[in-house]
Design a protein around this motif. Structure first.
Motif, PDB file in Angstrom:
ATOM      1  N   THR A  42      14.423   3.752   2.453  1.00 31.12           N
ATOM      2  CA  THR A  42      13.774   2.480   2.797  1.00 31.12           C
ATOM      3  C   THR A  42      12.368   2.717   3.325  1.00 31.12           C
ATOM      4  O   THR A  42      11.435   1.960   3.011  1.00 31.12           O
ATOM      5  CB  THR A  42      14.608   1.740   3.853  1.00 31.12           C
ATOM      6  N   ILE A  43      12.205   3.794   4.124  1.00 33.46           N
ATOM      7  CA  ILE A  43      10.874   4.123   4.644  1.00 33.46           C
ATOM      8  C   ILE A  43       9.922   4.439   3.506  1.00 33.46           C
ATOM      9  O   ILE A  43       8.760   4.003   3.500  1.00 33.46           O
ATOM     10  CB  ILE A  43      10.963   5.298   5.633  1.00 33.46           C
ATOM     11  N   GLN A  44      10.401   5.180   2.520  1.00 33.87           N
ATOM     12  CA  GLN A  44       9.552   5.483   1.365  1.00 33.87           C
ATOM     13  C   GLN A  44       9.156   4.201   0.643  1.00 33.87           C
ATOM     14  O   GLN A  44       7.992   4.020   0.270  1.00 33.87           O
ATOM     15  CB  GLN A  44      10.283   6.428   0.407  1.00 33.87           C
ATOM     16  N   GLU A  45      10.146   3.306   0.460  1.00 26.58           N
ATOM     17  CA  GLU A  45       9.830   2.024  -0.187  1.00 26.58           C
ATOM     18  C   GLU A  45       8.845   1.214   0.649  1.00 26.58           C
ATOM     19  O   GLU A  45       7.909   0.611   0.111  1.00 26.58           O
ATOM     20  CB  GLU A  45      11.116   1.233  -0.407  1.00 26.58           C
ATOM     21  N   LEU A  46       9.062   1.220   1.988  1.00 29.20           N
ATOM     22  CA  LEU A  46       8.150   0.481   2.859  1.00 29.20           C
ATOM     23  C   LEU A  46       6.749   1.091   2.841  1.00 29.20           C
ATOM     24  O   LEU A  46       5.748   0.371   2.892  1.00 29.20           O
ATOM     25  CB  LEU A  46       8.690   0.451   4.291  1.00 29.20           C
ATOM     26  N   GLU A  47       6.679   2.436   2.788  1.00 33.04           N
ATOM     27  CA  GLU A  47       5.364   3.077   2.700  1.00 33.04           C
ATOM     28  C   GLU A  47       4.652   2.674   1.415  1.00 33.04           C
ATOM     29  O   GLU A  47       3.445   2.397   1.419  1.00 33.04           O
ATOM     30  CB  GLU A  47       5.520   4.601   2.758  1.00 33.04           C
ATOM     31  N   SER A  48       5.423   2.619   0.326  1.00 29.26           N
ATOM     32  CA  SER A  48       4.821   2.179  -0.942  1.00 29.26           C
ATOM     33  C   SER A  48       4.380   0.724  -0.842  1.00 29.26           C
ATOM     34  O   SER A  48       3.276   0.357  -1.273  1.00 29.26           O
ATOM     35  CB  SER A  48       5.836   2.354  -2.073  1.00 29.26           C
ATOM     36  N   THR A  49       5.251  -0.119  -0.234  1.00 29.10           N
ATOM     37  CA  THR A  49       4.891  -1.530  -0.064  1.00 29.10           C
ATOM     38  C   THR A  49       3.676  -1.674   0.850  1.00 29.10           C
ATOM     39  O   THR A  49       2.785  -2.487   0.607  1.00 29.10           O
ATOM     40  CB  THR A  49       6.083  -2.302   0.514  1.00 29.10           C
TER      41      THR A  49
END
Length: 355
Positions: free
Chosen positions: A253-260
């Motif tokens: 989720t952190i990776q997705e949030l970083e991308s977002t």
């Protein structure tokens, strides 16, 4: 580039604590790429993973290795050469199953490659035939092991290489006995070759058994230690698995949030640029509004002047109308006077004519 990647996936990498041999130590802060590599020159399969420029996994797959699934998203294997145990945490059960299938596939390929290599080595080192006239109990010399060039032919070739002259009746038993002797010598050479193969396999098996016994003893000690802690950890094991799974999901989720977040930052930069453009447009609008107000003020002044001019024009028109009326009145009076003068002239003319 003799070594090429043949399968890659992403996972969190762990190693067993070298001091306690109980706890897992994470070697990567986030999910990294884990790849299977194949060295076509040495016919070797390896598992390699890099965290930046640091190699956190460099494990050569051997037929003795076993990949074990310890949970739905976690698996491990022991590397005796590196003297450690590697663990991988995946984002889903599908990725774990796929990695385990590839591990089993490449492990089997490594086993077949090792067997082929051993067969080649045995074929090059195993004698093809014993020397002619040798005895089973004679001492083994290089000649008796490898044989001479003339003695490495098959039994059929040996028979064909005998003199073509017809043997005498008394020489037939000796010739038959020599043929049988060579045939049994060839059989003996074959048996010795098979014996050498079995001996090499037995030595390797013995070495593997010793190694497996050592590993089994180490695993038994580790199992006893773990067994003591199982009762203590049974209550929290499910929570630990849930925490580990939750941690893996949170990392994803952190990776997705970083991308977002990166996308949002790009959007913010675009909005800042639009705001700058809007400010410029607002300044232009304010300037135009001020000019419009000035124009409106001038328009009001012009309207007042126009109103004054209309009033003056109306007044002038009224004056002209009054002047026209006076002129008409004067013309009427003048016409009356002219008529009277005409009559007067006519009367004077008549008077002149009469006189």
């Amino acid at each position: 580039f003799r070594e090429q990647p043949i399968y890659s996936t992403r996972a969190h990498v762990f190693q067993i604590d070298p001091n306690t041999k109980k706890n897992w130590v994470p070697t990567s802060k986030h999910a990294v790429t884990v790849s299977y590599f194949y060295d076509s020159t040495r016919n070797v399969y390896r598992i390699i993973s890099l965290d930046g420029s640091k190699a956190i996994i460099n494990s050569t797959i051997t037929p003795n290795m076993t990949f074990t699934k310890t949970s739905q998203k976690f698996g491990q294997w022991a590397d005796s050469r590196a003297n450690t145990v590697y663990g991988l945490g995946f984002s889903s059960e599908h990725h774990l199953s796929k990695f385990a299938e590839k591990f089993q596939e490449f492990k089997e390929a490594a086993r077949l490659a090792k067997e082929k290599s051993q067969e080649k080595m045995e074929l090059t080192s195993t004698p093809s035939q014993e020397s002619a006239g040798g005895d089973i109990q004679s001492p083994l010399t290089p000649e008796s092991i490898n044989g001479t060039d003339d003695e490495r032919t098959t039994p059929e070739v040996t028979q064909n290489s005998e003199p073509r002259a017809e043997p005498t009746q008394n020489a037939l038993p000796f010739t038959h006995s020599s043929t049988i002797s060579k045939h049994w010598e060839a059989e003996l050479a074959t048996l010795k070759g098979n014996n050498a193969k079995l001996t090499a396999a037995l030595l390797e098996s013995t070495a593997n058994v010793k190694q497996w016994k050592q590993q089994l003893a180490a695993y038994q000690e580790e199992a006893e230690r773990l067994h003591k802690r199982v009762t203590e950890l049974e209550c929290v094991s499910s929570q630990a698995n849930a925490v580990h799974t939750h941690k893996t999901e949170l990392n994803q989720t952190i990776q997705e949030l970083e991308s977002t977040l990166k996308k949002k930052e790009e959007e913010i930069e675009g909005l800042k640029q639009e705001i700058e453009n809007a400010r410029e447009l607002q300044a232009q609008r304010d300037s135009l509004t001020q000019k419009l107000q000035e124009v409106e003020i001038r328009n009001k002044d012009l309207e007042g002047q126009l109103s004054d001019l209309e009033q003056r024009l109306e007044k002038s028109q009224n004056e002209q109308e009054a002047f026209r009326n006076n002129l008409k009145t004067l013309l009427e009076i003048l016409d009356g006077k002219i008529f009277e003068l005409t009559e007067l002239r006519d009367n004077l003319a008549k008077l002149i004519e009469c006189s």
